[in-house]
Design a protein around this motif. Structure first.
Motif, PDB file in Angstrom:
ATOM      1  N   VAL A   1     -22.912   5.723  18.830  1.00 10.18           N
ATOM      2  CA  VAL A   1     -22.226   5.454  17.711  1.00 10.18           C
ATOM      3  C   VAL A   1     -21.728   6.826  17.058  1.00 10.18           C
ATOM      4  CG1 VAL A   1     -23.464   3.280  16.901  1.00 10.18           C
ATOM      5  CG2 VAL A   1     -24.151   5.632  16.007  1.00 10.18           C
TER       6      VAL A   1
ATOM      7  N   LEU B   1     -32.727   9.482   9.993  1.00  9.26           N
ATOM      8  CA  LEU B   1     -33.156  10.507  11.260  1.00  9.26           C
ATOM      9  C   LEU B   1     -33.106  11.777  10.713  1.00  9.26           C
ATOM     10  CD1 LEU B   1     -33.130  11.005  14.324  1.00  9.26           C
ATOM     11  CD2 LEU B   1     -30.777  11.727  14.107  1.00  9.26           C
TER      12      LEU B   1
ATOM     13  N   CYS C   1     -31.773  10.371  20.800  1.00 12.28           N
ATOM     14  CA  CYS C   1     -31.478  11.473  20.538  1.00 12.28           C
ATOM     15  C   CYS C   1     -32.830  11.985  20.713  1.00 12.28           C
ATOM     16  CB  CYS C   1     -30.648  11.865  19.430  1.00 12.28           C
ATOM     17  SG  CYS C   1     -31.309  10.841  17.694  1.00 12.28           S
TER      18      CYS C   1
ATOM     19  N   CYS D   1     -25.396   9.505  21.801  1.00  7.34           N
ATOM     20  CA  CYS D   1     -25.469   8.620  20.656  1.00  7.34           C
ATOM     21  C   CYS D   1     -24.497   7.529  21.215  1.00  7.34           C
ATOM     22  CB  CYS D   1     -24.989   9.621  19.566  1.00  7.34           C
ATOM     23  SG  CYS D   1     -25.070   8.567  17.862  1.00  7.34           S
TER      24      CYS D   1
ATOM     25  N   ALA E   1     -22.625   8.756  14.746  1.00  6.88           N
ATOM     26  CA  ALA E   1     -23.653   9.374  13.653  1.00  6.88           C
ATOM     27  C   ALA E   1     -23.890  11.013  14.449  1.00  6.88           C
ATOM     28  CB  ALA E   1     -24.841   8.637  14.027  1.00  6.88           C
ATOM     29  N   LEU E   2     -23.824  11.203  15.434  1.00 11.07           N
ATOM     30  CA  LEU E   2     -23.989  12.547  16.035  1.00 11.07           C
ATOM     31  C   LEU E   2     -22.931  12.997  16.530  1.00 11.07           C
ATOM     32  CD1 LEU E   2     -27.548  12.723  17.777  1.00 11.07           C
ATOM     33  CD2 LEU E   2     -27.245  13.229  15.531  1.00 11.07           C
TER      34      LEU E   2
ATOM     35  N   CYS F   1     -31.521   4.032  17.302  1.00 11.22           N
ATOM     36  CA  CYS F   1     -31.819   3.697  18.622  1.00 11.22           C
ATOM     37  C   CYS F   1     -32.634   4.645  19.184  1.00 11.22           C
ATOM     38  CB  CYS F   1     -30.368   3.723  19.412  1.00 11.22           C
ATOM     39  SG  CYS F   1     -29.906   5.298  19.836  1.00 11.22           S
ATOM     40  N   SER F   2     -32.661   5.848  18.681  1.00 15.42           N
ATOM     41  CA  SER F   2     -33.819   6.772  19.010  1.00 15.42           C
ATOM     42  C   SER F   2     -33.460   7.383  20.489  1.00 15.42           C
ATOM     43  CB  SER F   2     -35.396   6.113  19.187  1.00 15.42           C
ATOM     44  OG  SER F   2     -35.867   5.541  20.180  1.00 15.42           O
TER      45      SER F   2
ATOM     46  N   CYS G   1     -26.153   5.754  11.777  1.00 14.63           N
ATOM     47  CA  CYS G   1     -27.286   5.879  12.740  1.00 14.63           C
ATOM     48  C   CYS G   1     -27.590   4.599  12.803  1.00 14.63           C
ATOM     49  CB  CYS G   1     -28.199   6.932  12.344  1.00 14.63           C
ATOM     50  SG  CYS G   1     -29.563   6.684  13.340  1.00 14.63           S
ATOM     51  N   ILE G   2     -27.788   4.060  14.069  1.00  9.22           N
ATOM     52  CA  ILE G   2     -28.286   2.705  14.146  1.00  9.22           C
ATOM     53  C   ILE G   2     -29.855   2.613  14.837  1.00  9.22           C
ATOM     54  CG2 ILE G   2     -25.912   1.311  14.821  1.00  9.22           C
ATOM     55  CD1 ILE G   2     -26.944   1.514  17.698  1.00  9.22           C
TER      56      ILE G   2
HETATM   57 FE1  SF4 Z   1     -29.373   6.629  17.993  1.00  5.55          FE
HETATM   58 FE2  SF4 Z   1     -27.354   8.382  17.402  1.00  5.55          FE
HETATM   59 FE3  SF4 Z   1     -29.193   7.320  15.339  1.00  5.55          FE
HETATM   60 FE4  SF4 Z   1     -30.033   9.331  17.350  1.00  5.55          FE
HETATM   61  S1  SF4 Z   1     -28.337   9.328  15.939  1.00  5.55           S
HETATM   62  S2  SF4 Z   1     -31.009   7.334  16.682  1.00  5.55           S
HETATM   63  S3  SF4 Z   1     -28.685   8.688  19.027  1.00  5.55           S
HETATM   64  S4  SF4 Z   1     -27.729   6.017  16.652  1.00  5.55           S
END
Ligand code: SF4
Length: 447
Positions: free
Chosen positions: A193, A171, A147, A191, A195-196, A144-145, A141-142
């Motif tokens: 990346v 997160l 989601c 997302c 992460a999800l 980015c918010s 997760c970077i």
């Molecule tokens: Fe962003 Fe993905 Fe992290 Fe959610 S899970 S904050 S979309 S990088």
């Protein structure tokens, strides 16, 4: 970039750039979400301030000079990439998002190509269940918010947030909650990346092996635009396709799973007459004989395409049949699930099959069937038992010709059965709730 562009007051640099096809990399910015300017990937040089500013949150003004290609812009974006990759695992070969990952693309386009980071990377949970359909790899997760904002602003289900600070930010779902709303899989789509990930799709198939076909969601009359991802006749996933006039870039989770019902053992695969498998010619001959005997009734389907309804209209006119159609009603969610749970009810208005939207249950035709006025009944994709018509009782008086993709109690009682194709196996058009005509293409071959 030494060119003049027109813009309206209140627009941001990234909006003007997007409109003019000028590429500015971004992670946190999304057209349909609020702006947070947290990832800093869209930094661009602005001459008057002599430093790079985020293009997503900086408003344009007259005589502003923006350079998206200068050395200062490139250095700023390269530095942002370097910061993001400090803790992000470099595991693209085993990451499920490889091939459609913004971070992977931008690290090639805007990164430095090697890492100066010699220290140990941060360790975070690798497989967290956020809800029934979404799995989180926290290390990727970077922050980015996207989601978080999607859940708050679009799905109206404020369930995700960050805990802890700095490098340790993570997160998570709020205590006692989970990401289980019917729009949860859109967080996976946006997302940037890996992460999800979709719990159902993860590790099943590399995305570059999959064929993409434009389709339309048949779950309701909204007609969300979709993309079918398939390989060798098998569908692996369905994702939304952008259409700002219909579904923006979103779709329901339930609509993504519709293909599974057509993979069941209950699929009809052969023509039959008197419940015995026959050739298409035999089925047609039996149907013709029944239709020519007169007293024909037709129960149509709002799942049929416009083209199928047009042909059905010809049969109805030619045989003088009485025609009815069932409306399938459920609870609407005010977003992308309408109360009307069929994709093409309005198509029947256009083809002239009906003059007004029907009631939920059968009207006059039911009485005519039960009174013995109808001798031959063509049924499309409906189950008469669910419409409270007892076929066993009517066995002597009504002959049923059934067109449908799967077995049901009607197909089991029918005189003639025609197996029909699912929306994934044919092409055609639907008319959605706002009378927008939309095409769908064939994604896979029928069984
Ligand atoms: Fe962003 Fe993905 Fe992290 Fe959610 S899970 S904050 S979309 S990088």
């Amino acid at each position: 970039n030494d060119k003049e562009y027109l813009a309206s007051e209140g627009e941001t640099i990234i909006q003007v750039a997007d409109r003019n096809n000028i590429h500015i990399p971004r992670f946190c910015y999304h057209k349909h979400l609020s702006v947070v300017a947290s990832c800093r990937m869209c930094l661009v040089e602005i001459d008057k301030v002599k430093q790079a500013q985020p293009a997503c949150s900086t408003l344009v003004h007259e005589d502003m000079h923006v350079n998206t290609k200068s050395q200062k812009t490139k250095d700023a974006q390269k530095s942002t990439m370097e910061f993001l990759l400090i803790n992000h695992p470099l595991d693209c070969p085993i990451c499920d998002h490889a091939g459609e990952c913004r971070l992977q693309e931008f690290s090639a386009e805007h990164g430095r190509g090697y890492s100066r980071f010699k220290e140990e990377k941060n360790v975070k949970p690798k497989r967290t269940r956020l809800g029934p359909r979404v799995t989180l790899d926290d290390e990727r997760c970077i922050l980015c918010s996207r989601c978080v904002r999607f859940s708050q602003e679009v799905a109206k289900d404020d369930v995700l947030g960050f805990v802890d600070r700095g490098t340790y930010s993570t997160l998570t779902c709020y205590p006692g909650k989970e990401l289980s709303n019917n729009y949860s899989l859109n967080t996976v789509d946006i997302c940037p990346v890996g992460a999800l990930t979709s719990t159902d799709f993860r590790f099943k198939m590399r995305v570059w092996f999959l064929k993409r076909t434009h389709s339309i969601c048949t779950e309701s009359s909204v007609g969300s635009n979709t993309e079918i991802w398939s390989r060798e006749g098998k569908i692996y996933r369905i994702t939304p396709r952008r259409n700002d006039a219909v579904n923006d870039t979103w779709m329901t989770d339930s609509g993504r799973g519709l293909f599974k019902e057509f993979e069941s053992e209950d699929r009809l695969k052969s023509y039959s007459v008197d419940q015995v498998a026959k050739s298409l010619d035999d089925a047609i001959a039996a149907t013709r004989a029944l239709l020519e005997s007169g007293s024909v009734g037709v129960i149509g389907s709002a799942h049929s395409s416009l083209e199928e309804q047009y042909l059905l209209h010809k049969i109805v006119k030619h045989t003088g049949a009485s025609y009815e159609m069932i409306q399938h009603i459920g609870e609407g969610d005010g977003l992308l699930m309408s109360e009307d749970r069929t994709p093409n009810l309005r198509g029947a208005l256009i083809t002239g099959l009906i003059n007004e939207l029907p009631e939920a249950q059968l009207g006059q035709i039911k009485g005519a069937i039960e009174n013995g006025q109808i001798k031959t009944l063509l049924v499309f994709n409906e189950d008469l038992e669910q419409l409270c018509i007892d076929l066993i009782k009517l066995k002597e008086s009504v002959q049923v010709i059934y067109f449908g993709s799967s077995k049901n109690s009607t197909s089991e009682q029918a005189k003639v059965v025609f197996p029909s194709l699912s929306v994934f196996e044919k092409e055609g058009t639907f008319v959605n709730q706002n009378f927008i005509l939309q095409k769908f293409k064939q994604a896979i071959l029928p069984p």
